[in-house]
Design a protein around this motif. Structure first.
Motif, PDB file in Angstrom:
ATOM      1  N   ALA A   1       8.467  -5.295 -19.269  1.00  0.00           N
ATOM      2  CA  ALA A   1       9.030  -4.534 -18.617  1.00  0.00           C
ATOM      3  C   ALA A   1      10.169  -5.102 -17.985  1.00  0.00           C
ATOM      4  CB  ALA A   1       8.045  -3.638 -17.395  1.00  0.00           C
ATOM      5  N   LEU A   2       9.940  -6.095 -17.290  1.00  0.00           N
ATOM      6  CA  LEU A   2      10.983  -7.084 -16.414  1.00  0.00           C
ATOM      7  C   LEU A   2      12.069  -7.472 -17.264  1.00  0.00           C
ATOM      8  CD1 LEU A   2       9.104  -5.762 -14.044  1.00  0.00           C
ATOM      9  CD2 LEU A   2       9.707  -8.179 -13.114  1.00  0.00           C
ATOM     10  N   HIS A   3      11.416  -8.222 -18.432  1.00  0.00           N
ATOM     11  CA  HIS A   3      12.387  -8.865 -19.026  1.00  0.00           C
ATOM     12  C   HIS A   3      13.369  -7.979 -19.955  1.00  0.00           C
ATOM     13  CE1 HIS A   3      14.424 -12.518 -20.942  1.00  0.00           C
ATOM     14  NE2 HIS A   3      13.840 -12.161 -22.133  1.00  0.00           N
ATOM     15  N   SER A   4      12.748  -6.938 -20.472  1.00  0.00           N
ATOM     16  CA  SER A   4      13.377  -6.035 -21.397  1.00  0.00           C
ATOM     17  C   SER A   4      14.703  -5.504 -20.632  1.00  0.00           C
ATOM     18  CB  SER A   4      12.497  -5.229 -22.233  1.00  0.00           C
ATOM     19  OG  SER A   4      11.723  -5.544 -22.870  1.00  0.00           O
ATOM     20  N   SER A   5      14.366  -5.360 -19.096  1.00  0.00           N
ATOM     21  CA  SER A   5      15.291  -4.512 -18.302  1.00  0.00           C
ATOM     22  C   SER A   5      15.997  -5.478 -17.366  1.00  0.00           C
ATOM     23  CB  SER A   5      14.632  -3.591 -17.221  1.00  0.00           C
ATOM     24  OG  SER A   5      13.408  -4.190 -16.630  1.00  0.00           O
TER      25      SER A   5
ATOM     26  N   GLY B   1       5.103  13.718 -11.391  1.00  0.00           N
ATOM     27  CA  GLY B   1       5.484  13.534 -12.713  1.00  0.00           C
ATOM     28  C   GLY B   1       6.828  12.908 -12.530  1.00  0.00           C
ATOM     29  N   VAL B   2       6.812  11.746 -13.451  1.00  0.00           N
ATOM     30  CA  VAL B   2       8.068  10.926 -13.781  1.00  0.00           C
ATOM     31  C   VAL B   2       8.499  10.955 -15.131  1.00  0.00           C
ATOM     32  CG1 VAL B   2       7.449   9.659 -11.555  1.00  0.00           C
ATOM     33  CG2 VAL B   2       6.651   8.855 -13.594  1.00  0.00           C
ATOM     34  N   GLN B   3       9.729  10.500 -15.313  1.00  0.00           N
ATOM     35  CA  GLN B   3      10.179  10.220 -16.386  1.00  0.00           C
ATOM     36  C   GLN B   3      11.178   9.056 -16.540  1.00  0.00           C
ATOM     37  OE1 GLN B   3      11.835  13.615 -19.328  1.00  0.00           O
ATOM     38  NE2 GLN B   3      13.490  12.128 -19.713  1.00  0.00           N
ATOM     39  N   PRO B   4      10.394   7.926 -16.665  1.00  0.00           N
ATOM     40  CA  PRO B   4      11.291   6.600 -16.694  1.00  0.00           C
ATOM     41  C   PRO B   4      12.496   6.598 -17.730  1.00  0.00           C
ATOM     42  CG  PRO B   4       9.194   6.060 -17.985  1.00  0.00           C
ATOM     43  CD  PRO B   4       9.179   7.402 -17.414  1.00  0.00           C
ATOM     44  N   ASP B   5      13.351   5.736 -17.639  1.00  0.00           N
ATOM     45  CA  ASP B   5      14.600   5.764 -18.577  1.00  0.00           C
ATOM     46  C   ASP B   5      14.303   4.898 -19.937  1.00  0.00           C
ATOM     47  OD1 ASP B   5      15.922   6.548 -16.567  1.00  0.00           O
ATOM     48  OD2 ASP B   5      16.883   4.505 -15.755  1.00  0.00           O
ATOM     49  N   TRP B   6      13.242   4.000 -19.682  1.00  0.00           N
ATOM     50  CA  TRP B   6      12.882   3.113 -20.853  1.00  0.00           C
ATOM     51  C   TRP B   6      11.206   3.169 -20.941  1.00  0.00           C
ATOM     52  CZ3 TRP B   6      16.538   2.167 -24.340  1.00  0.00           C
ATOM     53  CH2 TRP B   6      17.822   2.252 -23.800  1.00  0.00           C
ATOM     54  N   LEU B   7      10.760   3.204 -22.280  1.00  0.00           N
ATOM     55  CA  LEU B   7       9.446   2.690 -22.416  1.00  0.00           C
ATOM     56  C   LEU B   7       9.485   1.619 -23.313  1.00  0.00           C
ATOM     57  CD1 LEU B   7       6.629   5.440 -22.771  1.00  0.00           C
ATOM     58  CD2 LEU B   7       6.498   3.172 -23.841  1.00  0.00           C
TER      59      LEU B   7
ATOM     60  N   ASP C   1       0.741  -1.042   0.003  1.00  0.00           N
ATOM     61  CA  ASP C   1       0.019   0.056   0.046  1.00  0.00           C
ATOM     62  C   ASP C   1       0.861   1.383   0.125  1.00  0.00           C
ATOM     63  OD1 ASP C   1      -2.953  -1.088   0.271  1.00  0.00           O
ATOM     64  OD2 ASP C   1      -1.883  -2.207   1.910  1.00  0.00           O
ATOM     65  N   ILE C   2       2.077   1.124   0.401  1.00  0.00           N
ATOM     66  CA  ILE C   2       3.099   2.381   0.589  1.00  0.00           C
ATOM     67  C   ILE C   2       4.251   2.048  -0.245  1.00  0.00           C
ATOM     68  CG2 ILE C   2       4.170   3.814   2.042  1.00  0.00           C
ATOM     69  CD1 ILE C   2       2.143   3.105   4.179  1.00  0.00           C
ATOM     70  N   LEU C   3       4.715   2.931  -0.947  1.00  0.00           N
ATOM     71  CA  LEU C   3       5.946   2.807  -1.769  1.00  0.00           C
ATOM     72  C   LEU C   3       6.749   3.609  -1.120  1.00  0.00           C
ATOM     73  CD1 LEU C   3       4.458   3.347  -5.421  1.00  0.00           C
ATOM     74  CD2 LEU C   3       5.166   1.307  -4.677  1.00  0.00           C
ATOM     75  N   PRO C   4       8.213   3.028  -1.166  1.00  0.00           N
ATOM     76  CA  PRO C   4       9.311   3.735  -0.859  1.00  0.00           C
ATOM     77  C   PRO C   4       9.834   4.770  -1.818  1.00  0.00           C
ATOM     78  CG  PRO C   4      10.121   1.535  -1.669  1.00  0.00           C
ATOM     79  CD  PRO C   4       8.757   1.995  -2.007  1.00  0.00           C
ATOM     80  N   GLU C   5      10.915   5.686  -1.432  1.00  0.00           N
ATOM     81  CA  GLU C   5      11.598   6.341  -2.449  1.00  0.00           C
ATOM     82  C   GLU C   5      12.237   5.543  -3.480  1.00  0.00           C
ATOM     83  OE1 GLU C   5      11.807   9.771  -2.431  1.00  0.00           O
ATOM     84  OE2 GLU C   5      11.018  10.417  -0.448  1.00  0.00           O
ATOM     85  N   MET C   6      12.525   6.010  -4.720  1.00  0.00           N
ATOM     86  CA  MET C   6      12.819   5.374  -5.788  1.00  0.00           C
ATOM     87  C   MET C   6      14.246   6.014  -6.059  1.00  0.00           C
ATOM     88  SD  MET C   6      10.733   3.305  -6.655  1.00  0.00           S
ATOM     89  CE  MET C   6       9.287   2.780  -5.889  1.00  0.00           C
ATOM     90  N   ARG C   7      15.141   4.999  -6.292  1.00  0.00           N
ATOM     91  CA  ARG C   7      16.398   5.106  -6.797  1.00  0.00           C
ATOM     92  C   ARG C   7      16.381   6.062  -8.379  1.00  0.00           C
ATOM     93  NH1 ARG C   7      20.500   3.322  -3.568  1.00  0.00           N
ATOM     94  NH2 ARG C   7      19.943   1.464  -2.219  1.00  0.00           N
ATOM     95  N   ARG C   8      15.452   5.315  -8.944  1.00  0.00           N
ATOM     96  CA  ARG C   8      15.245   5.538 -10.363  1.00  0.00           C
ATOM     97  C   ARG C   8      13.961   5.120 -10.966  1.00  0.00           C
ATOM     98  NH1 ARG C   8      18.630   1.350 -13.760  1.00  0.00           N
ATOM     99  NH2 ARG C   8      17.523   2.143 -15.519  1.00  0.00           N
ATOM    100  N   TRP C   9      13.199   5.658 -11.786  1.00  0.00           N
ATOM    101  CA  TRP C   9      12.277   5.148 -12.372  1.00  0.00           C
ATOM    102  C   TRP C   9      12.727   4.293 -13.563  1.00  0.00           C
ATOM    103  CZ3 TRP C   9       7.954   4.701  -9.794  1.00  0.00           C
ATOM    104  CH2 TRP C   9       7.612   5.593  -8.802  1.00  0.00           C
TER     105      TRP C   9
END
Length: 425
Positions: free
Chosen positions: A405-409, A311-317, A237-245
């Protein structure tokens, strides 16, 4: 030659190396990292040293890259092969290598068309990496090309597949009739394995993959695909801080649902599916164009709020590779990091399973589409009876987006599992 090796060998490895010298077809199968590849490569070098001058020497794998990674790199390792390593020469990307002074042709066989690469050839010695991944048509053509009398040899390795796979049905179960000798290896047959490595391997696989790659069973794909998924363990239910999106995985749909999943790498070194965008045209009674989907995805990411920031900007889409027009739209709209997703279904499922089994993947409760699909995402048992592993194609759009998402990264997060296990050990 064996005296030059730097690594210890088990009795099972030594027996297989010796016996393989005098049989037409030699097959090593069993668990991952069980020592079968090293044993088979030593047997290959011994046969290569006495192979007849006429006839080609070939090494076959799914792709040239897998041949280089799985076979050429180990052969060039002084740690593994000692002084013999200096007799293995290969330029990355080349389709030949020079091993013990002989030219060896490296052949990728990813589909049935590959059999044309050896049609008409006379082959004296062949080595096949991961034989269950080689097309049946190629394997049969390869057998027909072993035409240097009783001096021709075929050596192959594989991890187990389904019990109805052609390699098991037509060759292992008929080994005496087809001239095949088969050795089954377990983790205990590799004396060089560190206990931490054993723990790591056992933690990386679950369910079907554990039975095949750890126990070495030729077992049927049945039941839930992600049988280690547990909403108590994996839903937060709660997310931590993210190192990166890290990325977004997109499964494209017009009539079927369109799904985007946002994945972050948390400060606790876990992966989090933080948010889901989903448009179901049937439920909404409205189909969207590529331009509208592009605008919607950008708006979703721009408006997503986390820890007071918007707002977030992920490294990959990573986008469903069949959705070429949608990728073109994203590129024309200036969306950064757009790439084709890796759509290898079995390997992708294995990557997701690995993250779930190691407790390195959590899903936010707001991702209702994904959480609704995961428990019912199941193997197609009719396909399994026909020798094919694939999930049922029903209510799987969020599951596909997760796999993209997971296999490509995977190369960017696999180390999290390795490091965690090494600390624990």
């Amino acid at each position: 030659m064996l005296r030059d090796l730097k690594l210890p060998l088990s009795p099972a490895q030594i027996r297989s190396i010796i016996e393989a010298q005098d049989v037409p077809i030699a097959l090593w199968s069993g668990a991952v990292s069980s020592g079968k590849t090293i044993a088979s490569l030593i047997a290959f070098l011994l046969r290569l040293a006495v192979a007849p001058d006429h006839g080609l020497i070939v090494i076959v794998g799914r792709t040239l890259q897998t041949i280089e990674r799985n076979l050429i790199d180990p052969l060039q390792s002084k740690f593994l092969f000692g002084p013999l390593a200096k007799h293995v020469h290969h330029t990355t990307g080349s389709t030949t290598a020079t091993i013990l002074g002989r030219t060896v042709h490296l052949i990728g066989a990813s589909d049935a068309r590959a059999e044309g690469r050896i049609r008409g050839a006379t082959i004296a010695l062949a080595y096949v990496d991961e034989a269950t991944l080689v097309p049946y048509e190629f394997w049969m053509m390869l057998l027909s090309r072993l035409r240097v009398g009783d001096q021709s040899r075929l050596l192959a390795t594989t991890n187990p597949d389904g019990p109805f796979h052609w390699l098991r049905k037509e060759f292992i179960l008929r080994k005496d009739a087809v001239g095949l000798t088969h050795w089954h290896f377990t983790l205990d047959d590799n004396p060089g394995l560190d206990p931490r490595m054993v723990a790591r391997l056992k933690a990386q696989y679950t369910g079907l993959w554990y039975r095949r790659f750890i126990l070495g069973d030729w077992c049927l794909a049945s039941g839930a695909v992600y049988d280690s998924f547990d909403d108590v363990r994996h839903v937060v239910d709660i997310l931590p801080e993210m190192r990166r999106w890290m990325c977004v995985g997109v499964d494209y749909g017009t009539v079927n649902p369109f799904v985007g999943l946002l994945v972050g790498h948390g400060v606790d070194d876990r992966l989090y599916v933080a948010s889901e965008y989903r448009h179901d045209s049937r439920a909404a009674h409205r189909q969207l164009t590529d331009a509208q989907y592009s605008k919607a995805v950008q708006g979703w990411l721009r408006e997503y709020g986390h820890k007071g920031a918007q707002g977030v900007q992920p490294d990959w889409l990573f986008v469903d590779p069949s959705a070429s027009s949608f990728m073109t739209q994203l590129w024309s709209d200036g969306v950064p990091g757009v790439a084709k997703a890796d759509n290898d279904v079995k390997d992708g499922i294995r990557s997701v399973s690995m993250a779930l089994a190691a407790d390195r993947l959590s899903i936010h409760r707001s991702c209702e589409g994904l959480l609704g699909e995961l428990p019912s995402y199941s193997w197609d048992e009719k396909a399994a009876l026909a020798g094919e592993d694939k999930p049922l194609k029903a209510n799987d759009h969020s599951c596909d987006a997760l796999r993209y998402a997971l296999h490509s990264s995977v190369n960017e997060w696999r180390h999290l599992i390795r490091a965690d296990l090494e600390v624990a050990a």
